[in-house]
Scaffold this motif. Sequence first.
Motif, PDB file in Angstrom:
ATOM      1  N   GLY A 123     -58.599 -31.178 -11.679  1.00 42.50           N
ATOM      2  CA  GLY A 123     -58.308 -30.279 -12.784  1.00 42.50           C
ATOM      3  C   GLY A 123     -59.326 -30.411 -13.904  1.00 42.50           C
ATOM      4  N   GLN A 124     -59.638 -31.645 -14.263  1.00 43.51           N
ATOM      5  CA  GLN A 124     -60.631 -31.866 -15.318  1.00 43.51           C
ATOM      6  C   GLN A 124     -62.010 -31.381 -14.867  1.00 43.51           C
ATOM      7  OE1 GLN A 124     -60.812 -32.026 -18.526  1.00 43.51           O
ATOM      8  NE2 GLN A 124     -60.271 -34.154 -18.972  1.00 43.51           N
ATOM      9  N   GLU A 125     -62.347 -31.591 -13.609  1.00 41.34           N
ATOM     10  CA  GLU A 125     -63.620 -31.089 -13.080  1.00 41.34           C
ATOM     11  C   GLU A 125     -63.709 -29.575 -13.264  1.00 41.34           C
ATOM     12  OE1 GLU A 125     -64.011 -32.175  -8.986  1.00 41.34           O
ATOM     13  OE2 GLU A 125     -63.863 -34.323  -9.355  1.00 41.34           O
ATOM     14  N   GLN A 126     -62.608 -28.881 -12.986  1.00 40.68           N
ATOM     15  CA  GLN A 126     -62.597 -27.422 -13.063  1.00 40.68           C
ATOM     16  C   GLN A 126     -62.665 -26.927 -14.503  1.00 40.68           C
ATOM     17  OE1 GLN A 126     -59.014 -26.949 -10.872  1.00 40.68           O
ATOM     18  NE2 GLN A 126     -59.990 -27.389  -8.902  1.00 40.68           N
ATOM     19  N   LEU A 127     -62.043 -27.664 -15.423  1.00 37.48           N
ATOM     20  CA  LEU A 127     -62.124 -27.283 -16.828  1.00 37.48           C
ATOM     21  C   LEU A 127     -63.566 -27.342 -17.317  1.00 37.48           C
ATOM     22  CD1 LEU A 127     -58.950 -29.073 -18.244  1.00 37.48           C
ATOM     23  CD2 LEU A 127     -59.325 -26.602 -18.080  1.00 37.48           C
ATOM     24  N   PHE A 128     -64.304 -28.342 -16.868  1.00 40.46           N
ATOM     25  CA  PHE A 128     -65.725 -28.420 -17.214  1.00 40.46           C
ATOM     26  C   PHE A 128     -66.505 -27.312 -16.524  1.00 40.46           C
ATOM     27  CE2 PHE A 128     -64.829 -32.468 -19.081  1.00 40.46           C
ATOM     28  CZ  PHE A 128     -65.884 -32.746 -19.929  1.00 40.46           C
ATOM     29  N   ALA A 129     -66.221 -27.082 -15.242  1.00 41.49           N
ATOM     30  CA  ALA A 129     -66.980 -26.092 -14.478  1.00 41.49           C
ATOM     31  C   ALA A 129     -66.876 -24.695 -15.074  1.00 41.49           C
ATOM     32  CB  ALA A 129     -66.507 -26.078 -13.020  1.00 41.49           C
ATOM     33  N   TYR A 130     -65.776 -24.395 -15.747  1.00 42.19           N
ATOM     34  CA  TYR A 130     -65.650 -23.075 -16.370  1.00 42.19           C
ATOM     35  C   TYR A 130     -66.826 -22.809 -17.311  1.00 42.19           C
ATOM     36  CZ  TYR A 130     -63.702 -19.045 -18.781  1.00 42.19           C
ATOM     37  OH  TYR A 130     -63.520 -17.775 -19.302  1.00 42.19           O
ATOM     38  N   GLY A 131     -67.264 -23.850 -17.994  1.00 42.62           N
ATOM     39  CA  GLY A 131     -68.353 -23.674 -18.954  1.00 42.62           C
ATOM     40  C   GLY A 131     -69.638 -23.190 -18.325  1.00 42.62           C
ATOM     41  N   SER A 132     -69.998 -23.765 -17.196  1.00 42.54           N
ATOM     42  CA  SER A 132     -71.252 -23.374 -16.543  1.00 42.54           C
ATOM     43  C   SER A 132     -71.091 -22.124 -15.693  1.00 42.54           C
ATOM     44  CB  SER A 132     -71.791 -24.533 -15.700  1.00 42.54           C
ATOM     45  OG  SER A 132     -70.813 -25.002 -14.791  1.00 42.54           O
ATOM     46  N   HIS A 160     -69.771 -25.712 -27.357  1.00 45.79           N
ATOM     47  CA  HIS A 160     -69.723 -26.222 -25.986  1.00 45.79           C
ATOM     48  C   HIS A 160     -69.345 -25.072 -25.057  1.00 45.79           C
ATOM     49  CE1 HIS A 160     -69.379 -29.846 -28.422  1.00 45.79           C
ATOM     50  NE2 HIS A 160     -69.734 -30.554 -27.363  1.00 45.79           N
ATOM     51  N   LEU A 161     -70.019 -25.003 -23.924  1.00 45.59           N
ATOM     52  CA  LEU A 161     -69.790 -23.898 -22.990  1.00 45.59           C
ATOM     53  C   LEU A 161     -68.335 -23.814 -22.553  1.00 45.59           C
ATOM     54  CD1 LEU A 161     -72.936 -24.369 -20.716  1.00 45.59           C
ATOM     55  CD2 LEU A 161     -72.669 -22.797 -22.647  1.00 45.59           C
ATOM     56  N   ARG A 162     -67.697 -24.953 -22.339  1.00 43.45           N
ATOM     57  CA  ARG A 162     -66.325 -24.973 -21.815  1.00 43.45           C
ATOM     58  C   ARG A 162     -65.279 -24.810 -22.905  1.00 43.45           C
ATOM     59  NH1 ARG A 162     -68.451 -29.814 -22.316  1.00 43.45           N
ATOM     60  NH2 ARG A 162     -67.315 -31.471 -23.403  1.00 43.45           N
ATOM     61  N   ILE A 163     -65.689 -24.935 -24.168  1.00 47.79           N
ATOM     62  CA  ILE A 163     -64.737 -24.821 -25.273  1.00 47.79           C
ATOM     63  C   ILE A 163     -64.778 -23.408 -25.845  1.00 47.79           C
ATOM     64  CG2 ILE A 163     -64.029 -25.717 -27.519  1.00 47.79           C
ATOM     65  CD1 ILE A 163     -65.220 -28.405 -26.767  1.00 47.79           C
ATOM     66  N   CYS A 164     -65.855 -23.060 -26.522  1.00 49.38           N
ATOM     67  CA  CYS A 164     -65.934 -21.716 -27.099  1.00 49.38           C
ATOM     68  C   CYS A 164     -66.365 -20.671 -26.076  1.00 49.38           C
ATOM     69  CB  CYS A 164     -66.874 -21.712 -28.299  1.00 49.38           C
ATOM     70  SG  CYS A 164     -65.985 -21.919 -29.869  1.00 49.38           S
ATOM     71  N   GLY A 165     -66.653 -21.084 -24.854  1.00 48.57           N
ATOM     72  CA  GLY A 165     -66.907 -20.118 -23.799  1.00 48.57           C
ATOM     73  C   GLY A 165     -65.646 -19.431 -23.314  1.00 48.57           C
ATOM     74  N   ARG A 166     -64.480 -19.933 -23.737  1.00 48.01           N
ATOM     75  CA  ARG A 166     -63.194 -19.330 -23.367  1.00 48.01           C
ATOM     76  C   ARG A 166     -62.950 -18.056 -24.184  1.00 48.01           C
ATOM     77  NH1 ARG A 166     -60.296 -21.148 -18.796  1.00 48.01           N
ATOM     78  NH2 ARG A 166     -61.016 -23.282 -18.388  1.00 48.01           N
ATOM     79  N   PRO A 167     -62.280 -17.047 -23.583  1.00 50.45           N
ATOM     80  CA  PRO A 167     -62.115 -15.763 -24.267  1.00 50.45           C
ATOM     81  C   PRO A 167     -61.473 -15.858 -25.653  1.00 50.45           C
ATOM     82  CG  PRO A 167     -61.501 -15.561 -21.962  1.00 50.45           C
ATOM     83  CD  PRO A 167     -61.745 -17.015 -22.205  1.00 50.45           C
TER      84      PRO A 167
END
Length: 307
Positions: free
Chosen positions: A65-74, A251-258
Amino acid sequence: MSERDLIGYGATPPEIVWPNGSRVAVSVVVNFEEGAECQVGDGDRTSERVGEIVSVVPDGLRDQGQEQLFAYGSRVGLWRFLSALEKTETPATFYMCGRAVARSPDLARAIVDAGHEAACHGWLWQPHASYTCPEEERGDLHRATEAIEAATGQRPSGFFCRGSESPWTRSMLAEAGYLYTSNAFDDDLPYHDPSGLTVVPYNLDTNDMKFFHPNGFVRAAEMVDYVTDAVEQLLREAEGGRSATLSIGFHLRICGRPARFPAVTGILEYLASLDGQIWRAQRHQIARHFAASSRAAQHQTQQGAVT
């Protein structure tokens, strides 16, 4: 007791005029860490716990799950950022972790091809203060530097690691030919380090990591308002002749979220509207201009002493 400088420039900070004639330099920083966070699945001893939720996976087990949360950013966030940066003609510095670049070199290349600076963020997303062996740190710094250069064609001149540097980090950076470090939260202006590096301070308050802290931001508009307050205060001080820098960290995974991305677009559009009042710059540009200004001021002082 450790040696600490609690005085800095004091009441007489240097008067730095940035290249466009303004006194406030603002740098947008985007962190590229995805794939470099500690994960048991990648052979690390533990998995990163800082994320959207507090991980409930027991220590020592793979945390997909944590891996996927990071992967969303890239996978998703990066492209939102590159589009917004292009639309607002914003020059950014990307703090790149070496292992993230080694795993996704095409993404790192896309960042530099878009005109942004590649700076070194360590091999892993971890504090360099955790290194107990100088040789291990030197090896990881070399790995990260080489990975970034191989992927992007750009040799990084700047450095920033998570948390804190080790006692040897700055000397190693100087030996490796780096220009500046940003592991400093203690000033509004760059300053010189005995290692020969220029220190370009970084701001943790104008940073989207505060979406992950209970005393931080909840709605995107809160970060926009906070950054606006910071810039307006510095502009008021600039009217009185005071110079400053300000970094805004994403951060890509933080503010990259809608739900959070409006913070990015709102801030970038606001900064673009201040053209001429602020200097939107990459961090290596700030470091180089500060160093050149300092040399010029020193030369004038020496000339005055001679005459």
